[in-house]
Write an enzyme that holds these catalytic residues in place. Sequence first.
Site, PDB file in Angstrom:
ATOM      1  N   ASP A  25      64.451 -40.042 -33.531  1.00 52.19           N
ATOM      2  CA  ASP A  25      65.200 -39.876 -32.036  1.00 52.19           C
ATOM      3  C   ASP A  25      63.664 -38.796 -31.033  1.00 52.19           C
ATOM      4  OD1 ASP A  25      67.127 -41.315 -32.089  1.00 52.19           O
ATOM      5  OD2 ASP A  25      68.798 -39.578 -32.407  1.00 52.19           O
TER       6      ASP A  25
ATOM      7  N   ARG B 125      74.782 -25.169 -33.297  1.00 53.59           N
ATOM      8  CA  ARG B 125      74.462 -26.073 -31.639  1.00 53.59           C
ATOM      9  C   ARG B 125      73.663 -24.753 -31.031  1.00 53.59           C
ATOM     10  NH1 ARG B 125      71.562 -29.692 -34.028  1.00 53.59           N
ATOM     11  NH2 ARG B 125      72.533 -31.239 -34.031  1.00 53.59           N
TER      12      ARG B 125
ATOM     13  N   ASP C 209      76.307 -33.403 -29.159  1.00 53.02           N
ATOM     14  CA  ASP C 209      75.480 -32.545 -29.107  1.00 53.02           C
ATOM     15  C   ASP C 209      74.898 -32.758 -27.601  1.00 53.02           C
ATOM     16  OD1 ASP C 209      75.573 -31.832 -31.513  1.00 53.02           O
ATOM     17  OD2 ASP C 209      74.212 -32.775 -32.662  1.00 53.02           O
TER      18      ASP C 209
ATOM     19  N   SER D 107      72.204 -41.496 -40.390  1.00 47.66           N
ATOM     20  CA  SER D 107      71.516 -40.680 -39.858  1.00 47.66           C
ATOM     21  C   SER D 107      72.271 -38.827 -39.993  1.00 47.66           C
ATOM     22  CB  SER D 107      72.366 -40.457 -38.407  1.00 47.66           C
ATOM     23  OG  SER D 107      71.880 -39.644 -37.353  1.00 47.66           O
TER      24      SER D 107
END
Length: 397
Positions: free
Chosen positions: A15, A95, A124, A174
């Site tokens: 990504d 995050r 996210d 993932s």
Amino acid sequence: MPERIAVLAYSGGLDTSCCLKLLEERYGYKVVTLCVDVGQPEEEIKECEEKARRYGVYDHYTLDAKEEFVKEYIFRAIRANAMYEGYPLSTALARPLIATKLVQLAEELGAEAVAHGCTGKGNDQFRFEAIIRAKAPHLRIIAPIRDLNLTRREEIEYAKKHGIEIPSESKKYSIDENLWGRSIEGGPLEDPAFEPPEEIYSWTRNPKECTEEEYVEIEFEKGIPVRINGREMDPVELIRECNRIGGRNGIGRIDIIEDRIIGLKSRENYECPGAVMLITTHKALEQLVLTREELKFKEIVDATYGDLVYRGLWHEPLREGLDGFIEKTQERVCGKVTLKLYGGSLWVVGRESPYALYSKDLVSFEEKEMDQREITGMVKYYGLQAALYQSIKRRLQ
Ligand code: ARG
């Protein structure tokens, strides 16, 4: 004319590697990549820099934020027993830190934009953007994968055209990893009826092989773990040691259906041996030292805390307020808890604290310290309202 710079939160994965090229090619930016080390595998961090350079970034930064992550985020999560729908929060916890570092670097470099590789389906994007907007409203935020509505297949095609490494067949999942946990999703796991194969795990041994019991003693000071088996450790090492001990005993494999922020249900697998051990022992110590009133209220506080963190609202004043309450309660959360680990399960088998509200002299069947007869009156009128209700019911029947 100053250069137009975009700082990209970069992991080296498909990504974000596509984002790197897209930012140059479609958005016309010079790209600076940032890899924030929150405890992901070392090879991954090295590979991240190596790929960034190979793909021709303007500049790359690696930032070691492990200690800050433990002290400012993980320790708060332990004190708040921070869980969401049955698992200890890990991705969500890192995050806000990553977003903060992204903003700091963008400001230092005088960048015009920051970018992330999140899709439009996950959590996210909320967690990154909420923090970025709150801290630096002037920065442009670019989410190329979401903007261009790309599927994984389209990404792979784009990657092939632009010399970006395609993940090998073995990378069908993932994965997101930090010191506090490892999350595995996607590929064959998208079928919720499909049993996770052994290959998805890397921190934990198969519980069926963990046939020898192990004891571990964890000591807390003010709700923060400080010693493992009597040995004082620095914060990062302590978390790692718990992951190692729990991992070799098959602790902390969790397979759940989770409700994402936008409402999608997703199938998630986690490995979080240290988090499970530390939250379990921390709760056990709280049971020993906090009053019934505190425990009951703190359960609500903890649940709210977990929910805020999950939903990317670390910067909510309510989170700070809850931390204030929690800090007050943690003054007495000091002492030791012993765990027994066996076959992928764990049991609290011992606890002690100078602040224990437990009194053997009062509760024991063997002691006369408390005169039982004094309780007679208390028992007599206990449940007064319920008794009145029952008598009215009898009368009106
Ligand atoms: N569902 C979890 C969360 O939103 C973890 C997602 C981690 N991402 C991954 N690609 N495994 O916090």
